[in-house]
Design a protein around this motif. Structure first.
Motif, short mmCIF file in Angstrom:
data_model
loop_
_atom_site.label_atom_id
_atom_site.label_comp_id
_atom_site.label_asym_id
_atom_site.label_seq_id
_atom_site.Cartn_x
_atom_site.Cartn_y
_atom_site.Cartn_z
N TYR A 98 8.93 0.49 2.99
CA TYR A 98 9.88 0.10 1.96
C TYR A 98 10.72 1.29 1.48
O TYR A 98 11.93 1.29 1.54
CB TYR A 98 9.14 -0.50 0.75
N ILE A 99 10.00 2.32 1.00
CA ILE A 99 10.71 3.49 0.47
C ILE A 99 9.84 4.73 0.61
O ILE A 99 8.62 4.66 0.44
CB ILE A 99 11.10 3.27 -1.02
N GLY A 100 10.46 5.86 0.96
CA GLY A 100 9.73 7.12 1.09
C GLY A 100 9.54 7.77 -0.27
O GLY A 100 10.46 7.78 -1.08
N VAL A 101 8.34 8.32 -0.50
CA VAL A 101 8.03 8.89 -1.81
C VAL A 101 7.77 10.40 -1.75
O VAL A 101 8.36 11.16 -2.51
CB VAL A 101 6.82 8.18 -2.44
N ASN A 107 0.83 -1.20 0.00
CA ASN A 107 0.00 0.00 0.00
C ASN A 107 0.86 1.25 0.00
O ASN A 107 2.05 1.21 0.30
CB ASN A 107 -1.02 0.01 1.15
N TYR A 108 0.23 2.35 -0.33
CA TYR A 108 0.91 3.64 -0.44
C TYR A 108 -0.07 4.72 -0.02
O TYR A 108 -0.94 5.11 -0.79
CB TYR A 108 1.38 3.82 -1.89
N LEU A 135 5.24 17.38 -1.82
CA LEU A 135 6.65 17.57 -2.12
C LEU A 135 7.36 16.23 -2.29
O LEU A 135 7.16 15.32 -1.48
CB LEU A 135 7.34 18.34 -0.97
N PRO A 136 8.19 16.07 -3.33
CA PRO A 136 8.96 14.84 -3.47
C PRO A 136 9.88 14.65 -2.27
O PRO A 136 10.45 15.62 -1.76
CB PRO A 136 9.77 15.04 -4.75
N ALA A 137 10.03 13.41 -1.81
CA ALA A 137 10.90 13.11 -0.67
C ALA A 137 12.15 12.37 -1.13
O ALA A 137 12.84 11.77 -0.31
CB ALA A 137 10.15 12.28 0.37
N PHE A 138 12.45 12.45 -2.42
CA PHE A 138 13.61 11.71 -2.95
C PHE A 138 14.40 12.61 -3.88
O PHE A 138 13.94 13.68 -4.26
CB PHE A 138 13.16 10.45 -3.69
N ASN A 174 5.45 10.05 3.25
CA ASN A 174 4.53 8.98 2.86
C ASN A 174 5.32 7.85 2.22
O ASN A 174 6.09 8.07 1.27
CB ASN A 174 3.48 9.50 1.87
N PHE A 175 5.11 6.64 2.73
CA PHE A 175 5.92 5.48 2.33
C PHE A 175 5.12 4.45 1.53
O PHE A 175 3.91 4.31 1.69
CB PHE A 175 6.46 4.78 3.58
N LEU A 176 5.86 3.71 0.71
CA LEU A 176 5.38 2.44 0.18
C LEU A 176 5.56 1.42 1.29
O LEU A 176 6.63 1.34 1.89
CB LEU A 176 6.18 2.04 -1.05
N VAL A 177 4.50 0.66 1.59
CA VAL A 177 4.50 -0.23 2.76
C VAL A 177 4.06 -1.64 2.35
O VAL A 177 3.22 -1.80 1.45
CB VAL A 177 3.55 0.32 3.84
N GLY A 178 4.63 -2.64 3.01
CA GLY A 178 4.22 -4.01 2.74
C GLY A 178 4.68 -4.98 3.81
O GLY A 178 5.25 -4.58 4.82
#
Length: 263
Positions: free
Chosen positions: A100-103, A78-79, A260-263, A221-225
């Protein structure tokens, strides 16, 4: 015997036709809230398709089901959420979902239809904040930093109403489901609203918010799993697509500082 075999074969064919089709190995399912997450994922879809992955986006309007369904294995990832929210969810339910990774960052804001500034709030003003632990404290921290209230420890990402040490305007706080806050904005003096719900309601955070988090917000906000999918090749391709130049450009142009982009 031949008369018996024919009906049996037809029965087997009928059962096979009724059986749900198995999900293709190149398909990845993802739960998301509508704005901005699902919109960002629409940009990601063709990027993943070129990489051999079909992304199926399932949109939710709450913050609980996207996690529940990933835990249950009904959806892959989920995201929609920040790390403090995920920690509170895991702690409350004894689950082990992982970031998983911050977006991106959605600067959290305070909104009012009745007043043009926080200073204009009257004594005893009616203020609504999210009722989930993470966003509840996020709202209070924003009001602390804006000088409206004082918290015992403004760095505590799980602060509650009990941690307020000063409330000069004697604000009256009510806690509601985060998705409900834009709907009651006309009925209260002040509402602390998550940006995804603010955007969905037609609010422009950088224009309409009386107070808003800055780019240093820790609420990415992260991609999560689940832990078992962390190294899945489909997930790795999704991570790369979510943090691609195309997504960065889309976020910057589409949301004009509200996201705002976090990457």
């Amino acid at each position: 015997m031949k008369k018996l075999l024919l009906p049996l074969s037809l029965l087997l064919l009928a059962l096979a036709a009724c059986k749900p089709a198995a999900k293709s190995d190149d398909t990845l399912t993802i739960a998301a809230t509508a704005v901005p997450h699902a919109e960002i994922l629409e940009v990601v879809k063709p990027l993943l398709a070129k990489d051999g992955v079909k992304l199926e986006v399932r949109v939710f309007n709450d913050y609980v089901q996207p996690n529940d369904q990933v835990v249950q294995g009904q959806i892959d990832v989920n995201y929609f959420q920040t790390e403090p929210y995920l920690k509170a969810y895991n702690q409350d339910r004894g689950t082990k979902l992982e970031t998983y990774i911050g977006v991106h960052i959605e600067p959290f804001g305070a909104y009012s239809r009745r007043y043009k500034s926080l200073d204009a709030l009257p004594a005893g003003a009616d203020v609504v904040i999210p009722n989930d632990p993470s966003n509840n404290s996020r709202a209070l921290i924003l009001l602390h930093r804006a000088g409206v209230i004082q918290l015992k420890d403004p760095s505590n990402q799980m602060a509650t109403l009990r941690d307020i040490t000063a409330n000069p305007k004697q604000l009256k706080f009510r806690e509601l489901d985060a998705a409900m806050l834009p709907r009651v904005l006309d009925q209260v003096d002040l509402a602390l609203i998550n940006t995804n719900y603010a955007l969905d309601a037609g609010l422009q955070p950088t224009r309409d918010a009386l107070a808003i988090e800055d780019v240093k917000s820790p609420y990415v906000n992260f991609l999560v799993g689940r832990p078992d999918l962390r190294d899945d090749p489909r997930v790795k391709k999704l991570e790369a697509a979510l943090t691609s130049p195309a997504v960065r450009e889309f976020i910057q142009k589409k949301y004009q500082g509200a996201v705002l982009p976090a990457f």
